[in-house]
Design an enzyme around this catalytic site. Structure first.
Site, short mmCIF file in Angstrom:
data_model
loop_
_atom_site.label_atom_id
_atom_site.label_comp_id
_atom_site.label_asym_id
_atom_site.label_seq_id
_atom_site.Cartn_x
_atom_site.Cartn_y
_atom_site.Cartn_z
N HIS A 68 0.80 -1.21 0.00
CA HIS A 68 0.00 0.00 0.00
C HIS A 68 0.84 1.26 0.00
O HIS A 68 0.57 2.18 -0.74
CB HIS A 68 -0.94 0.02 1.21
CG HIS A 68 -1.95 -1.06 1.18
ND1 HIS A 68 -3.06 -1.02 0.37
CD2 HIS A 68 -2.02 -2.23 1.84
CE1 HIS A 68 -3.77 -2.11 0.53
NE2 HIS A 68 -3.16 -2.87 1.42
N HIS A 112 -7.59 0.88 6.17
CA HIS A 112 -7.25 0.45 4.81
C HIS A 112 -6.20 -0.66 4.77
O HIS A 112 -6.42 -1.69 4.17
CB HIS A 112 -6.80 1.64 3.95
CG HIS A 112 -6.60 1.29 2.51
ND1 HIS A 112 -7.64 0.92 1.70
CD2 HIS A 112 -5.48 1.25 1.76
CE1 HIS A 112 -7.18 0.66 0.50
NE2 HIS A 112 -5.88 0.86 0.50
N VAL A 113 -5.06 -0.44 5.38
CA VAL A 113 -3.98 -1.43 5.38
C VAL A 113 -4.27 -2.42 6.50
O VAL A 113 -4.47 -2.02 7.64
CB VAL A 113 -2.61 -0.75 5.58
CG1 VAL A 113 -1.50 -1.79 5.54
CG2 VAL A 113 -2.39 0.31 4.52
N HIS A 114 -4.25 -3.71 6.19
CA HIS A 114 -4.70 -4.72 7.14
C HIS A 114 -3.62 -5.12 8.13
O HIS A 114 -3.23 -6.28 8.23
CB HIS A 114 -5.23 -5.94 6.39
CG HIS A 114 -6.49 -5.64 5.67
ND1 HIS A 114 -7.26 -6.61 5.08
CD2 HIS A 114 -7.15 -4.48 5.42
CE1 HIS A 114 -8.32 -6.06 4.51
NE2 HIS A 114 -8.26 -4.77 4.70
#
Length: 152
Positions: A68, A112-114
């Site tokens: 990302h 958003h970023v897991h």
């Protein structure tokens, strides 16, 4: 609210929360930038009521995840089922971060970023203060693992 549900603010106790949309422009000519500048200025006049100011948004402007990276307003993802162009949004991260610094935002929450990640107080990508005392830059926390499956 400015007639939408994409960005808004509210106070809870000693914290004022401000939501912004990473799915639209935030440069000085945009409605969102004008709204955010005015909203943060109004909150700053009441720091005796809300000494903490927290913004929250979907995509992080600071992130070390290789898939990302830092949100720059450009969608660089590839989708098997999509062959069209994805939108690019102006003002990310520079114009947005300028407002965070101008109005002394304390904390930026993102998803958003897991995975989970937090920064030292940071500005301009590389200007990092390795202390949480007497800071002049916000701390950024990414906490996007809620959408990640935990069962393997």
């Amino acid at each position: 609210m400015p007639g939408n549900e994409r960005y808004y603010s509210f106070g809870v106790g000693m914290v004022h929360f401000v939501s912004v949309s990473t799915d639209e422009d935030i440069d000085p000519s945009s409605t969102q930038w004008v709204w955010l500048d005015r909203t943060l200025a109004k909150i700053n006049k009441q720091r005796d009521i809300w000494p903490w100011v927290v913004t929250f948004q979907h995509r992080p402007i600071y992130n070390s995840n290789k898939n990302h990276g830092n949100w720059s307003g450009a969608n660089n993802y590839t989708y098997d089922a999509w062959d069209g162009e994805l939108a690019t949004y102006e003002g990310w991260p520079d114009d947005y971060e300028a407002l965070l610094l101008k109005h002394k935002v304390d904390l930026v929450l993102t998803g958003h970023v897991h995975h989970y990640e937090r920064t030292w107080p940071v500005r301009n990508r590389n200007d990092v203060t390795k202390s949480y005392e007497n800071v002049t830059s916000p701390v950024h926390i990414t906490c996007g693992h809620g959408g990640k499956g935990y069962i393997r």
